[in-house]
Design a protein around this motif. Structure first.
Motif, mmCIF file in Angstrom:
data_model
loop_
_atom_site.group_PDB
_atom_site.id
_atom_site.type_symbol
_atom_site.label_atom_id
_atom_site.label_comp_id
_atom_site.label_asym_id
_atom_site.label_seq_id
_atom_site.Cartn_x
_atom_site.Cartn_y
_atom_site.Cartn_z
ATOM 1 N N TYR A 136 -76.870 -53.646 27.673
ATOM 2 C CA TYR A 136 -76.887 -53.125 28.526
ATOM 3 C C TYR A 136 -77.951 -52.961 29.996
ATOM 4 N N LEU A 137 -79.360 -53.481 29.812
ATOM 5 C CA LEU A 137 -80.075 -54.471 30.762
ATOM 6 C C LEU A 137 -79.063 -55.249 31.868
ATOM 7 N N ILE A 138 -78.460 -56.265 31.270
ATOM 8 C CA ILE A 138 -77.619 -57.653 32.128
ATOM 9 C C ILE A 138 -76.952 -56.696 32.611
ATOM 10 N N ARG A 139 -75.827 -55.088 32.537
ATOM 11 C CA ARG A 139 -75.576 -54.649 33.449
ATOM 12 C C ARG A 139 -75.561 -54.066 33.856
ATOM 13 N N GLN A 140 -76.958 -53.363 34.264
ATOM 14 C CA GLN A 140 -77.612 -53.161 34.040
ATOM 15 C C GLN A 140 -78.418 -53.904 36.048
ATOM 16 N N ILE A 146 -76.073 -56.722 36.817
ATOM 17 C CA ILE A 146 -75.164 -56.819 37.878
ATOM 18 C C ILE A 146 -74.762 -55.852 38.716
ATOM 19 N N ALA A 147 -74.909 -54.886 37.978
ATOM 20 C CA ALA A 147 -74.383 -53.511 39.085
ATOM 21 C C ALA A 147 -75.936 -53.562 40.300
ATOM 22 N N GLN A 148 -77.008 -53.867 40.146
ATOM 23 C CA GLN A 148 -77.941 -53.573 41.022
ATOM 24 C C GLN A 148 -77.425 -54.843 41.996
ATOM 25 N N HIS A 149 -77.152 -56.036 41.786
ATOM 26 C CA HIS A 149 -76.968 -57.316 42.439
ATOM 27 C C HIS A 149 -75.950 -56.973 43.442
ATOM 28 N N GLU A 150 -74.873 -56.613 42.376
ATOM 29 C CA GLU A 150 -73.774 -56.052 42.761
ATOM 30 C C GLU A 150 -73.414 -54.710 44.374
#
Length: 53
Positions: free
Chosen positions: A36-40, A42-46
């Protein structure tokens, strides 16, 4: 094609205990919380800098 990859992660005891507590609070396993934290992240970066390849 392989669907999942294994990622070994070494963390100190204190961080592990805090992550465990966070995961329990959020109702997730430690693995689920890390994903979850990794996906968050990545989404923030994108959102800020555009899609990753």
């Amino acid at each position: 094609m392989e669907k999942e990859k294994h990622l070994g992660l070494r963390i100190d005891f204190e961080t592990h205990e805090e992550l465990k507590s966070l995961a329990e609070y959020e109702g997730r396993s430690i693995n689920g919380e890390v994903l979850y934290l990794i996906r968050q992240a990545i989404a923030q970066h994108e959102q800020q800098k555009g899609a990753l390849k």
